[in-house]
Write a protein that holds these residues in place. Structure first.
Motif, PDB file in Angstrom:
ATOM      1  N   SER A  58       0.843  -1.190   0.000  1.00 29.40           N
ATOM      2  CA  SER A  58       0.000   0.000   0.000  1.00 29.40           C
ATOM      3  C   SER A  58       0.881   1.244   0.000  1.00 29.40           C
ATOM      4  O   SER A  58       2.056   1.184   0.336  1.00 29.40           O
ATOM      5  CB  SER A  58      -0.916  -0.002   1.230  1.00 29.40           C
ATOM      6  N   GLY A  59       0.297   2.362  -0.364  1.00 29.38           N
ATOM      7  CA  GLY A  59       1.050   3.611  -0.393  1.00 29.38           C
ATOM      8  C   GLY A  59       0.236   4.711  -1.040  1.00 29.38           C
ATOM      9  O   GLY A  59      -0.718   4.446  -1.768  1.00 29.38           O
ATOM     10  N   THR A  60       0.602   5.938  -0.770  1.00 28.63           N
ATOM     11  CA  THR A  60      -0.125   7.070  -1.327  1.00 28.63           C
ATOM     12  C   THR A  60      -0.008   7.106  -2.846  1.00 28.63           C
ATOM     13  O   THR A  60       0.997   6.669  -3.406  1.00 28.63           O
ATOM     14  CB  THR A  60       0.422   8.391  -0.746  1.00 28.63           C
ATOM     15  N   PRO A  61      -1.018   7.619  -3.557  1.00 26.12           N
ATOM     16  CA  PRO A  61      -0.928   7.746  -5.017  1.00 26.12           C
ATOM     17  C   PRO A  61       0.301   8.561  -5.417  1.00 26.12           C
ATOM     18  O   PRO A  61       0.587   9.604  -4.822  1.00 26.12           O
ATOM     19  CB  PRO A  61      -2.224   8.476  -5.392  1.00 26.12           C
ATOM     20  N   GLY A  62       1.045   8.081  -6.394  1.00 26.12           N
ATOM     21  CA  GLY A  62       2.230   8.786  -6.865  1.00 26.12           C
ATOM     22  C   GLY A  62       3.502   8.421  -6.146  1.00 26.12           C
ATOM     23  O   GLY A  62       4.568   8.961  -6.456  1.00 26.12           O
ATOM     24  N   VAL A  63       3.414   7.482  -5.185  1.00 25.08           N
ATOM     25  CA  VAL A  63       4.612   7.101  -4.433  1.00 25.08           C
ATOM     26  C   VAL A  63       5.516   6.171  -5.244  1.00 25.08           C
ATOM     27  O   VAL A  63       6.677   5.969  -4.901  1.00 25.08           O
ATOM     28  CB  VAL A  63       4.207   6.441  -3.096  1.00 25.08           C
ATOM     29  N   GLY A  64       4.982   5.642  -6.343  1.00 26.65           N
ATOM     30  CA  GLY A  64       5.783   4.767  -7.196  1.00 26.65           C
ATOM     31  C   GLY A  64       5.513   3.289  -6.982  1.00 26.65           C
ATOM     32  O   GLY A  64       6.420   2.466  -7.141  1.00 26.65           O
ATOM     33  N   LYS A  65       4.252   2.944  -6.643  1.00 27.76           N
ATOM     34  CA  LYS A  65       3.928   1.539  -6.384  1.00 27.76           C
ATOM     35  C   LYS A  65       4.130   0.680  -7.629  1.00 27.76           C
ATOM     36  O   LYS A  65       4.710  -0.400  -7.552  1.00 27.76           O
ATOM     37  CB  LYS A  65       2.487   1.397  -5.884  1.00 27.76           C
ATOM     38  N   SER A  66       3.653   1.154  -8.764  1.00 26.58           N
ATOM     39  CA  SER A  66       3.769   0.356  -9.992  1.00 26.58           C
ATOM     40  C   SER A  66       5.237   0.180 -10.396  1.00 26.58           C
ATOM     41  O   SER A  66       5.648  -0.906 -10.798  1.00 26.58           O
ATOM     42  CB  SER A  66       2.988   1.020 -11.132  1.00 26.58           C
ATOM     43  N   THR A  67       6.024   1.255 -10.274  1.00 25.77           N
ATOM     44  CA  THR A  67       7.448   1.167 -10.606  1.00 25.77           C
ATOM     45  C   THR A  67       8.151   0.204  -9.667  1.00 25.77           C
ATOM     46  O   THR A  67       8.986  -0.614 -10.083  1.00 25.77           O
ATOM     47  CB  THR A  67       8.105   2.558 -10.515  1.00 25.77           C
ATOM     48  N   PHE A  68       7.808   0.280  -8.372  1.00 23.01           N
ATOM     49  CA  PHE A  68       8.420  -0.619  -7.393  1.00 23.01           C
ATOM     50  C   PHE A  68       8.045  -2.066  -7.689  1.00 23.01           C
ATOM     51  O   PHE A  68       8.905  -2.960  -7.663  1.00 23.01           O
ATOM     52  CB  PHE A  68       7.987  -0.247  -5.979  1.00 23.01           C
ATOM     53  N   ILE A  69       6.776  -2.314  -7.970  1.00 23.39           N
ATOM     54  CA  ILE A  69       6.338  -3.693  -8.224  1.00 23.39           C
ATOM     55  C   ILE A  69       7.023  -4.254  -9.458  1.00 23.39           C
ATOM     56  O   ILE A  69       7.436  -5.419  -9.480  1.00 23.39           O
ATOM     57  CB  ILE A  69       4.804  -3.753  -8.365  1.00 23.39           C
ATOM     58  N   GLU A  70       7.172  -3.432 -10.502  1.00 21.39           N
ATOM     59  CA  GLU A  70       7.846  -3.921 -11.703  1.00 21.39           C
ATOM     60  C   GLU A  70       9.310  -4.261 -11.409  1.00 21.39           C
ATOM     61  O   GLU A  70       9.802  -5.332 -11.790  1.00 21.39           O
ATOM     62  CB  GLU A  70       7.773  -2.887 -12.823  1.00 21.39           C
ATOM     63  N   SER A  71      10.011  -3.377 -10.704  1.00 25.58           N
ATOM     64  CA  SER A  71      11.424  -3.633 -10.383  1.00 25.58           C
ATOM     65  C   SER A  71      11.552  -4.816  -9.425  1.00 25.58           C
ATOM     66  O   SER A  71      12.399  -5.698  -9.615  1.00 25.58           O
ATOM     67  CB  SER A  71      12.054  -2.382  -9.750  1.00 25.58           C
ATOM     68  N   PHE A  72      10.721  -4.838  -8.389  1.00 27.35           N
ATOM     69  CA  PHE A  72      10.790  -5.902  -7.382  1.00 27.35           C
ATOM     70  C   PHE A  72      10.363  -7.240  -7.984  1.00 27.35           C
ATOM     71  O   PHE A  72      10.993  -8.282  -7.732  1.00 27.35           O
ATOM     72  CB  PHE A  72       9.899  -5.535  -6.194  1.00 27.35           C
ATOM     73  N   GLY A  73       9.298  -7.219  -8.791  1.00 27.02           N
ATOM     74  CA  GLY A  73       8.839  -8.450  -9.438  1.00 27.02           C
ATOM     75  C   GLY A  73       9.883  -9.012 -10.388  1.00 27.02           C
ATOM     76  O   GLY A  73      10.115 -10.228 -10.423  1.00 27.02           O
ATOM     77  N   THR A  74      10.529  -8.149 -11.151  1.00 26.43           N
ATOM     78  CA  THR A  74      11.597  -8.582 -12.049  1.00 26.43           C
ATOM     79  C   THR A  74      12.766  -9.170 -11.261  1.00 26.43           C
ATOM     80  O   THR A  74      13.342 -10.196 -11.632  1.00 26.43           O
ATOM     81  CB  THR A  74      12.077  -7.404 -12.913  1.00 26.43           C
ATOM     82  N   PHE A  75      13.104  -8.512 -10.155  1.00 31.58           N
ATOM     83  CA  PHE A  75      14.174  -9.014  -9.284  1.00 31.58           C
ATOM     84  C   PHE A  75      13.843 -10.424  -8.772  1.00 31.58           C
ATOM     85  O   PHE A  75      14.706 -11.315  -8.769  1.00 31.58           O
ATOM     86  CB  PHE A  75      14.371  -8.052  -8.107  1.00 31.58           C
ATOM     87  N   LEU A  76      12.612 -10.637  -8.353  1.00 30.14           N
ATOM     88  CA  LEU A  76      12.221 -11.951  -7.831  1.00 30.14           C
ATOM     89  C   LEU A  76      12.259 -13.032  -8.913  1.00 30.14           C
ATOM     90  O   LEU A  76      12.690 -14.164  -8.659  1.00 30.14           O
ATOM     91  CB  LEU A  76      10.811 -11.875  -7.222  1.00 30.14           C
ATOM     92  N   THR A  77      11.832 -12.684 -10.132  1.00 30.39           N
ATOM     93  CA  THR A  77      11.869 -13.681 -11.206  1.00 30.39           C
ATOM     94  C   THR A  77      13.308 -14.040 -11.557  1.00 30.39           C
ATOM     95  O   THR A  77      13.593 -15.178 -11.954  1.00 30.39           O
ATOM     96  CB  THR A  77      11.136 -13.176 -12.468  1.00 30.39           C
ATOM     97  N   GLU A  78      14.219 -13.098 -11.405  1.00 36.10           N
ATOM     98  CA  GLU A  78      15.638 -13.380 -11.656  1.00 36.10           C
ATOM     99  C   GLU A  78      16.219 -14.306 -10.593  1.00 36.10           C
ATOM    100  O   GLU A  78      17.267 -14.918 -10.800  1.00 36.10           O
ATOM    101  CB  GLU A  78      16.439 -12.070 -11.699  1.00 36.10           C
ATOM    102  N   GLN A  79      15.520 -14.414  -9.436  1.00 35.92           N
ATOM    103  CA  GLN A  79      15.926 -15.360  -8.390  1.00 35.92           C
ATOM    104  C   GLN A  79      15.312 -16.743  -8.622  1.00 35.92           C
ATOM    105  O   GLN A  79      15.440 -17.632  -7.789  1.00 35.92           O
ATOM    106  CB  GLN A  79      15.481 -14.851  -7.008  1.00 35.92           C
ATOM    107  N   GLY A  80      14.609 -16.905  -9.748  1.00 38.48           N
ATOM    108  CA  GLY A  80      13.990 -18.189 -10.066  1.00 38.48           C
ATOM    109  C   GLY A  80      12.593 -18.354  -9.501  1.00 38.48           C
ATOM    110  O   GLY A  80      12.053 -19.471  -9.491  1.00 38.48           O
ATOM    111  N   LEU A  81      11.987 -17.264  -9.029  1.00 41.82           N
ATOM    112  CA  LEU A  81      10.651 -17.340  -8.433  1.00 41.82           C
ATOM    113  C   LEU A  81       9.581 -16.938  -9.452  1.00 41.82           C
ATOM    114  O   LEU A  81       9.835 -16.135 -10.352  1.00 41.82           O
ATOM    115  CB  LEU A  81      10.564 -16.416  -7.218  1.00 41.82           C
ATOM    116  N   ARG A  82       8.383 -17.513  -9.298  1.00 39.76           N
ATOM    117  CA  ARG A  82       7.235 -17.122 -10.118  1.00 39.76           C
ATOM    118  C   ARG A  82       6.401 -16.126  -9.317  1.00 39.76           C
ATOM    119  O   ARG A  82       6.081 -16.360  -8.152  1.00 39.76           O
ATOM    120  CB  ARG A  82       6.402 -18.345 -10.500  1.00 39.76           C
ATOM    121  N   VAL A  83       6.052 -15.007  -9.966  1.00 41.52           N
ATOM    122  CA  VAL A  83       5.422 -13.888  -9.269  1.00 41.52           C
ATOM    123  C   VAL A  83       4.067 -13.561  -9.892  1.00 41.52           C
ATOM    124  O   VAL A  83       3.953 -13.420 -11.114  1.00 41.52           O
ATOM    125  CB  VAL A  83       6.327 -12.631  -9.322  1.00 41.52           C
ATOM    126  N   ALA A  84       3.049 -13.444  -9.047  1.00 42.70           N
ATOM    127  CA  ALA A  84       1.732 -12.986  -9.490  1.00 42.70           C
ATOM    128  C   ALA A  84       1.463 -11.621  -8.872  1.00 42.70           C
ATOM    129  O   ALA A  84       1.754 -11.402  -7.696  1.00 42.70           O
ATOM    130  CB  ALA A  84       0.649 -13.976  -9.081  1.00 42.70           C
TER     131      ALA A  84
END
Length: 326
Positions: free
Chosen positions: A57-83
């Motif tokens: 969660s976070g205030t609008p404009g805090v960068g949630k979508s950018t964070f999720i894309e970077s964090f999700g990509t990082f997790l997939t590079e660790q061999g994890l499947r992310v939803a």
């Protein structure tokens, strides 16, 4: 609908089948609701897999979508499947939603080990679509290792996301203190980890100061039994430069492992199951007011109240009596 066949495909990690299954559980049609319940139970029986559920969660404009894309990509590079289950604000007039999160996560949406499903909030409390928890169960059955549940903004009602997550992450912007004073305590009492985003460029020093401020505020909160030493904690990250993601994931794993070893993980999930059982009962009772007979009675009693023929309390009692005998 062939529930058996659809559940087999979801368990076999068929992405198209998973999308169809989530569409089914999001439907409000009565026949679809019965099929959705049967589907969720079937998938739980066939694939009792447990993913790490992370509410964000976070205030609008805090960068949630950018964070999720970077964090999700990082997790997939660790061999994890992310939803990713991203809940978009709905129009109060039409109920529609632009579903823009998937558009903003262009890189992650093309990742074969990631699945992104935007859903309209449909004006439900906390911006979490009522059926999101069932979508979580479907994603677990489809073998995803980490499920990120993004919600719409911040507020007291937003804490409902904590009732379907193993970890609750609060994302904040640098120097965002004053406008958060009204909601800070309620949200912070729910947060397991606070991440101060945008810790890069000219904002890096400000982000570090903001992180220190929140670290001090967290120390003033009452100790929770489900937390080890030094939790909850605040950290800085930069989703844009992908800095701090490794450390953040390490802390999330540390907290999750500790809770598993000390019995808090399963206990929390049991408490959540009971919470949602009670919510389902409440929703079913409210649904009784949507029948034609109930609406007619409400309209007539509403006119009586408006003309002063009866008080609101007496009218409400009469309505409840009618529902009891219907």
């Amino acid at each position: 609908m062939d529930i058996q066949g659809l559940s087999d495909k979801v368990v076999a990690q068929d992405r198209r089948a998973l999308a169809r299954a989530i569409t089914l559980v999001e439907s409000s049609r009565e026949d679809h609701r019965a099929q959705a319940a049967a589907l969720v139970e079937e998938i739980r029986r066939k694939a009792p897999h447990q993913a790490v559920r992370i509410g964000l969660s976070g205030t609008p404009g805090v960068g949630k979508s950018t964070f999720i894309e970077s964090f999700g990509t990082f997790l997939t590079e660790q061999g994890l499947r992310v939803a990713v289950l991203a809940v978009d604000p709905s129009s109060a007039r039409s109920g529609g939603s632009i579903l823009g999160d998937k558009t903003r996560m262009e890189r992650l949406s093309r990742n074969p080990n990631a699945f992104i499903r935007p859903s309209p909030s449909q004006s439900h409390l906390g911006g979490v679509a009522r059926r999101t928890r069932e979508a979580v169960a479907l994603c677990e059955g489809a073998g995803f290792d980490v499920i990120l549940i993004e919600t719409v903004g911040v507020g007291q009602s937003e804490t409902v996301v904590a009732e379907m997550s193993d970890l609750f992450i609060l994302l904040l912007a640098p120097a965002g203190g004053d406008e958060l004073q009204g909601v800070k305590r309620g949200i912070m009492e729910m947060a397991d980890i606070i991440l101060v985003n945008k810790a890069d460029g000219d904002l890096k020093a400000t982000a570090t100061r903001t992180c220190a401020d929140y670290s001090g505020a967290l120390r003033l909160l009452r100790k929770r039994p489900q937390d080890p030493q030094d939790f909850p904690k605040a950290m800085t990250v930069s989703a844009l430069e992908e800095d701090g993601l490794t450390k953040a994931w390490e802390e999330m794993r540390t907290l999750t492992d500790w809770r598993r070893e000390n019995g808090h993980f399963e206990g929390r999930r049991a408490a959540q199951a009971r919470f949602w059982f009670e919510e389902e009962v409440k929703q079913a009772l409210l649904a009784q007011l949507q029948t034609a007979a109930a609406k007619g009675a409400m309209d007539q009693l509403g006119l009586d109240v408006a003309t002063g023929a009866v008080s609101p309390s007496v009218a409400a009692q009469r309505m409840l009596e009618q529902l009891k005998h219907s």
